[in-house]
Design a protein around this motif. Sequence first.
Motif, mmCIF file in Angstrom:
data_model
loop_
_atom_site.group_PDB
_atom_site.id
_atom_site.type_symbol
_atom_site.label_atom_id
_atom_site.label_comp_id
_atom_site.label_asym_id
_atom_site.label_seq_id
_atom_site.Cartn_x
_atom_site.Cartn_y
_atom_site.Cartn_z
ATOM 1 N N GLN A 219 -1.008 -5.784 0.297
ATOM 2 C CA GLN A 219 0.240 -5.098 0.780
ATOM 3 C C GLN A 219 -0.009 -3.441 -0.181
ATOM 4 O OE1 GLN A 219 0.106 -8.047 -1.262
ATOM 5 N NE2 GLN A 219 2.188 -7.619 -2.708
ATOM 6 N N ASN A 220 -1.187 -3.804 -0.666
ATOM 7 C CA ASN A 220 -0.978 -1.961 -1.449
ATOM 8 C C ASN A 220 -2.511 -2.136 -1.140
ATOM 9 O OD1 ASN A 220 0.897 -2.164 -3.454
ATOM 10 N ND2 ASN A 220 0.272 -3.680 -4.955
ATOM 11 N N CYS A 221 -3.002 -1.969 -1.021
ATOM 12 C CA CYS A 221 -4.872 -2.164 0.126
ATOM 13 C C CYS A 221 -4.327 -1.327 1.158
ATOM 14 C CB CYS A 221 -5.640 -3.281 0.272
ATOM 15 S SG CYS A 221 -6.822 -3.031 1.126
ATOM 16 N N ALA A 222 -3.118 -2.061 2.043
ATOM 17 C CA ALA A 222 -2.144 -1.472 3.072
ATOM 18 C C ALA A 222 -2.083 0.746 2.878
ATOM 19 C CB ALA A 222 -1.394 -1.644 3.754
ATOM 20 N N ARG A 223 -1.259 0.261 1.674
ATOM 21 C CA ARG A 223 -0.516 1.587 1.040
ATOM 22 C C ARG A 223 -1.566 2.150 0.390
ATOM 23 N NH1 ARG A 223 4.109 1.134 -2.820
ATOM 24 N NH2 ARG A 223 4.518 3.419 -2.585
ATOM 25 N N LEU A 224 -2.677 1.930 0.441
ATOM 26 C CA LEU A 224 -4.430 2.579 0.264
ATOM 27 C C LEU A 224 -5.013 3.323 1.824
ATOM 28 C CD1 LEU A 224 -5.676 1.244 -2.827
ATOM 29 C CD2 LEU A 224 -4.171 2.895 -2.509
ATOM 30 N N ASN A 225 -4.726 3.327 2.522
ATOM 31 C CA ASN A 225 -5.477 3.077 3.863
ATOM 32 C C ASN A 225 -4.780 4.337 5.007
ATOM 33 O OD1 ASN A 225 -7.902 1.464 4.496
ATOM 34 N ND2 ASN A 225 -6.825 -0.118 3.248
ATOM 35 N N SER A 226 -5.192 5.431 5.360
ATOM 36 C CA SER A 226 -4.344 6.284 6.011
ATOM 37 C C SER A 226 -5.273 6.024 7.479
ATOM 38 C CB SER A 226 -4.230 7.890 5.703
ATOM 39 O OG SER A 226 -3.321 8.447 6.336
ATOM 40 N N ILE A 227 -5.090 5.253 8.300
ATOM 41 C CA ILE A 227 -4.956 4.489 8.961
ATOM 42 C C ILE A 227 -6.213 5.991 10.116
ATOM 43 C CG2 ILE A 227 -5.418 3.488 11.364
ATOM 44 C CD1 ILE A 227 -4.497 1.928 9.068
ATOM 45 N N GLY A 228 -7.426 5.697 10.256
ATOM 46 C CA GLY A 228 -7.888 7.345 10.965
ATOM 47 C C GLY A 228 -8.230 7.906 9.857
ATOM 48 N N ASP A 229 -7.818 8.189 8.954
ATOM 49 C CA ASP A 229 -7.467 9.893 8.008
ATOM 50 C C ASP A 229 -8.415 8.923 6.399
ATOM 51 O OD1 ASP A 229 -7.282 11.749 7.179
ATOM 52 O OD2 ASP A 229 -6.037 12.358 6.955
#
Length: 261
Positions: free
Chosen positions: A18-28
């Motif tokens: 869940q925290n890894c998802a927060r670190l990923n701005s998808i496509g940016d």
Amino acid sequence: MLNFDAVAKKILRPPSAQNCARLNSIGDESETTRLIVNFALGIPPFNYISAIKQCSTHVQFGLSLETAKNAVLRSGSPAGRQQNAAFVEAFFNYDETRGYSRLRNVENFDGEYRLSRDVRVPTRPTFTILENGELVPVSLCGWKSLPLDIAQMRFWMTMLEEGLYSHADYRRSAAEIVFLLGNTGGIDSPRIAHVIKRGDYTLLSRSEMRDQADLYVKAQAAALPIAKAIWEERERKRNDHAIDTMIKPEIHEPTSPGLFD
């Protein structure tokens, strides 16, 4: 104060899914790099590890609410003890209806999702129950609000699907993620359960996941020198301040002459 080895470790070893998802701005890539740098250099005032541990113990062994709250009020950062106690109370209230603690608890599967050959994201659930003949992995999330956009939620759910739910024992499972969100009624209002179930979000395609994984690895590499430069500047300022404090001359206020001066 963190040394830079600890900062670099936070960059190179992703946190839980869940925290890894927060670190990923998808496509940016640029924004993902910024998020990784901020995460690596940041020191949050508290976390919900203590509360989640007590909730898991309640499900496994029937821990009482009073015992669980006393435990979190005596451990962890003092800044977050009341918040952890509120999380525990909210989970116990939800469990009265959901009934996790009335079901058989079984051993978790230690899942992981591989973003690359060297980058692995932990996907272990908080606990697993046996319900209607099926194993149900349940993940508790300490967030008080949902900070992820739809693309980030899809990225997170896909990591869980491929890194946890695809495990043989979970393939037919109605897996759950439980949030205990802050109530808009005010600071003292009880937290309210919000549950996401497997299948609630459309998963990213294999090519979308591959593209984002490649982007994240590039962002990691870009984050290292940026974080190091910021860390070194902070250290320089801290050391300069310490030196200034050490060499600052002692100033004596003038006094009136005595009778015999």
